[in-house]
Design a protein around this motif. Structure first.
Motif, PDB file in Angstrom:
ATOM      1  N   ILE A   1       6.010  93.175  -8.865  1.00 39.30           N
ATOM      2  CA  ILE A   1       5.016  93.862  -7.391  1.00 39.30           C
ATOM      3  C   ILE A   1       6.313  94.247  -6.559  1.00 39.30           C
ATOM      4  O   ILE A   1       6.372  95.492  -6.522  1.00 39.30           O
TER       5      ILE A   1
ATOM      6  N   ILE B   1       7.605  97.789  -8.966  1.00 39.62           N
ATOM      7  CA  ILE B   1       6.626  98.342  -8.323  1.00 39.62           C
ATOM      8  C   ILE B   1       6.744  99.380  -6.988  1.00 39.62           C
ATOM      9  O   ILE B   1       6.297 100.555  -6.354  1.00 39.62           O
TER      10      ILE B   1
ATOM     11  N   VAL C   1      -1.628 101.453 -11.689  1.00 43.95           N
ATOM     12  CA  VAL C   1      -0.862 100.488 -11.444  1.00 43.95           C
ATOM     13  C   VAL C   1      -2.091  99.454 -10.989  1.00 43.95           C
ATOM     14  O   VAL C   1      -1.370  98.124 -11.735  1.00 43.95           O
TER      15      VAL C   1
ATOM     16  N   ILE D   1      -0.778  95.368 -13.431  1.00 39.59           N
ATOM     17  CA  ILE D   1      -0.919  94.589 -12.408  1.00 39.59           C
ATOM     18  C   ILE D   1      -1.939  93.194 -12.448  1.00 39.59           C
ATOM     19  O   ILE D   1      -1.697  91.655 -13.196  1.00 39.59           O
TER      20      ILE D   1
END
Lengths: 287, 503
Positions: free
Chosen positions: A52, A55, A102, A106
């Motif tokens: 994370i 990203i 996105v 996740i």
């Protein structure tokens, strides 16, 4: 002049943020104890955090770079009038779909870790391994952790046996307070209870955090793969003595030997000396 | 003119200054000092004065050598003095952590007392609190710093203990009322009577340092006294000394007020008739002596608690925990010889018949207004429910043996030191077996869980049963499998009576 100042101003802060993130691990600003998780699942949780973080970093650098570029470009351009983009259908679609994609990624990617944390590790095996790995019952109270281990050498086979054990004291049980021993490199099952209000069993180094609810026995399932002592804290504000709930989890290679040692201290009758124990360790058991 | 943003900024920062005041904690006096104030203000002034002189206040504690307290002492030599109030010194050992406002004793033959302001360990520089008429200190003078342990104890006590036990140790801290209102829990201990419930000492003796240390590290299970197991040893020791200090201060005050009780207002609120002569006798002429007597008595009591001969230690090891032993314990438990069941109940549930009786207040010799057992602080208390498996004073056989022998101090739980030691061990074996195997025995001498008929009302739906009271399955060592031990639960037969139930 002032246009260039604002260009630099809005470019400077993203750079500061990136530099701070980059040097954080070297400066001990990282995870608790600045160490890797001491459980395999904890390492996977860390991996999710790093994913994370990656990203977010890409998105952050991209948007901040774009902002800096647009500011710089605009400040140089005296002639052209700004483009009013409000209500642009295409733009709305793009910035809805890209973040959704996105987030969906996740959400799907982390399911596995969550499933292992709560269910899957034992669900798909032929024999449910969990009763055999029962280590202790931990009761959070204002403001301490009361711990009860089954008699050294006890083997549980079924949940019914575990439930029976949890329901009442048994002969040979070993009692302790604030210091929990767990086996090293072996699956560990702990039942968490609360004696009064809500508490939370939080061992940052193990990435284990579980609320204790009055009236419930909640199972915690983990494997410690590094020997050592780990801080145990209460992570749910439980009253004016919340800070006093300082405990310790220690992973030891031979849990049974440790339990036998605690048991012999607990059986002390003032005459027969307890099993050889280090002077420091005495007084841990038998609250 | 001051700009508006500046005013707003200052207002926004104002909350940060809250709590910055120089708050000085003070010891609270016994409420009888207020009473005394009404009839004999001079005597009340004397009481306050002599206590302040010998014990100080929380921020300027006095290390009074007459008390058996480890105040913490470091000796050394003065190397040089920069001025009257600044010394360079060499200490024999480094002070652990902050030194605090310790007493400084300079010289040996005619000691000169000063007060430390602070100590810079790196430069070995000690600054003293300025004092009128202080003389310069010659290099080479011996120096003793006294009280760092008590200071450390005070700091830790204020952090961890004060909110329940109070600044004075009167069990009246700000959070005490939340516990006192809770029907399940005892009030925080009021140290001022020198009475502590769970001790290793004989009946009539005070608590030893080890007893207090054990209570702090292990906590009192089932109460709001939590465990401080992970606290460092030296911090623990400092707290223990400070608790003893508070207990001694409070008890000396109580005893001094006992000495002055004739000066208290009479029942109609008026001063006693012959106030002047009594005042002269009690609060002037005999005052210093009464204070010294009280202090030496208290000091002696606390010192005696440390002596090995005053602690309860069994001379023989615990008797094997057999069914026979438990049965003997059970028979003692319900016997009129020691009357355990009268309070703890036949089933050990802490619901004995005495709970319905009115108890006498030892101070007024009148009955309390409500029935029930009382401790020395007049708080209503309940006998322990022995089926719960929670042992406040510890679950080691030694702990239970000490409870049986010396009782629980300041409570109606009496000690039975006159009982033969074997009998006490039988009682220990029985009491420790109650949470696991139940308090009752049937006609065959077998333990079973409550109810009138041992063989009725049991749930055998698990497929197992123990309806055969003479089951001879003792091949299964107890505790090896809790589930099994539950279903083949102690149904000891004559042949299995020596089977140990603790692996």
């Amino acid at each position: 002049m002032s246009r260039i100042f604002w260009c630099l101003f809005f470019t400077f802060w993203p750079i500061v943020a990136i530099v701070v993130c980059a040097i954080a691990p070297a400066m001990d600003w990282s995870f608790p104890g600045n160490r890797e998780a001491a459980t395999p699942l904890g390492q996977r949780i860390d991996d999710l955090f790093y994913l994370i973080l990656g990203i977010v970093t890409v998105a952050f650098i991209g948007t901040m770079g774009a902002l800096a570029y647009v500011l710089w470009k605009g400040s140089r351009n005296e002639d052209e009038k700004g483009w009013f983009s409000h209500g642009s259908h295409n733009l709305e679609v793009i910035w809805t779909i890209v973040p959704s994609g996105v987030l969906l990624f996740i959400a799907l990617y982390q399911i596995d870790v969550w499933a292992i944390y709560r269910v899957r590790d034992y669900e798909n095996r032929d024999v449910d391994p969990r009763p055999a790995h029962l280590v202790a019952e931990v009761t959070a109270r204002q403001f301490e952790w009361r711990i009860r281990y089954p008699a050294p050498g006890t083997k549980f086979k079924t949940y019914k046996q575990v439930k029976d054990w949890l329901a009442k004291p048994h002969a040979g049980d070993v009692y302790a307070v604030n210091k929990l021993f767990v086996p090293l490199n072996r699956e560990t099952l702990i039942y968490l209870k609360s004696g009064d209000v809500q508490h939370a069993f939080f061992v940052p180094d193990l990435r284990v955090k579980q609320d204790a609810m009055p009236g419930q026995s909640i199972d915690i399932w983990f494997t410690v793969n590094r020997a050592g002592k780990f801080n145990l804290t209460c992570a749910e504000l439980c009253g004016w003595g919340h800070y006093k709930m300082r405990g310790e989890v220690e992973a030891v290679a031979d849990l049974q030997a440790e339990l036998r040692r605690l048991k012999s201290l607990q059986d002390y009758d003032g005459v027969t000396p307890p099993q050889a124990t280090s002077a420091k360790a005495s007084g841990e058991a038998t609250p | 003119m001051i700009s508006r943003p500046l005013i707003l900024t200052l207002l926004a920062l104002l909350p940060l200054a809250v709590g910055c005041g120089d708050y000085q904690a003070e010891f609270v006096h016994d409420e009888r000092v207020e009473e005394l104030q009404k009839s004999s203000p001079d005597a009340a002034v004397n009481v306050r004065g002599i206590l302040a002189e010998h014990f100080g206040s929380p921020n300027t504690l006095v290390a009074w050598g007459a008390l058996p307290i480890d105040f913490g002492e470091i000796s050394g030599t003065v190397l040089s003095s920069t001025d009257i109030n600044t010394l360079r010194i060499a200490l024999d050992s480094d002070p652990p952590g902050r030194l605090g406002r310790v007493a400084v004793v300079l010289g040996t033959k005619t000691p000169h007392n000063r007060l430390a302001a602070d100590y810079d360990a790196a430069n070995r520089t000690l600054r003293l609190v300025p004092q009128d008429g202080a003389a310069a200190v010659a290099p080479g003078t011996t120096i003793r710093l006294i009280g760092h342990n008590l200071q450390a104890g005070r700091r830790l006590f204020m952090q961890h203990c004060m909110h329940c036990h109070g600044v004075t140790g009167d069990g009246n801290g700000p959070t005490a009322r939340y516990i006192a209102n809770h029907r399940l829990n005892p009030r925080p201990r009021d140290y001022r009577r020198g009475l502590f419930k769970f001790t290793s000492t004989k009946n009539g003796f005070y608590a030893s340092r080890d007893d207090l240390r054990r209570t702090i590290t292990q906590g009192l299970a089932g109460t709001y006294m939590p465990s401080f197991l992970l606290m460092e040893t030296e911090k623990l020791d400092a707290i223990v000394e400070y608790v003893r200090f508070l207990a001694m201060r409070g008890e000396v005050e109580r005893r001094l007020l006992d000495h002055l009780k004739d000066l208290m207002p009479t029942a109609d609120g008026k001063p006693p008739a012959d106030l002047k002569s009594l005042e002269k006798e009690l609060a002037v002429d005999g005052f210093a002596e009464a204070f010294a007597d009280a202090a030496s008595l208290v000091a002696e009591n606390w010192s005696n608690a440390e002596l090995p001969e005053n602690s309860v230690n069994p001379s023989q090891a615990r008797l094997p925990d057999t069914a026979t032993s438990r049965l003997k314990g059970r028979n003692l438990f319900i016997s009129t010889k020691i009357n355990c069941a009268k309070c703890h109940g036949e089933g050990g549930r802490g619901n004995g018949a005495f709970l319905g009786d009115f108890q006498k207040n030892p101070e007024t010799q009148q009955n309390y207004e409500t029935p029930g057992l009382r401790d020395a602080w007049h708080n209503m208390i309940r006998p322990r429910n022995l089926t719960s498996g929670v042992y406040r004073g510890g679950r080691r056989p030694l702990d239970v043996f000490r409870r049986v022998t010396a009782g629980i101090k300041a409570t109606p739980m009496a000690g039975f030191a006159t009982l033969p030691e074997e009998d006490r061990w039988h009682l220990v074996n029985y009491v420790l077996s109650i949470p696991i195997d139940g308090a009752f025995f049937d006609e065959h001498g077998h333990q079973y869980h409550g109810g009138t008929n041992p063989h009725a009302g049991h749930d055998h739906s698990d497929g197992h049963s123990h309806e055969t009271p003479h089951a001879t399955d003792d091949s299964q060592p107890k505790g090896s499998s809790p589930a099994d031990s539950r279903t083949t639960k102690p149904v000891p037969t004559k042949s299995a009576q020596d089977k140990k139930t603790q692996p």
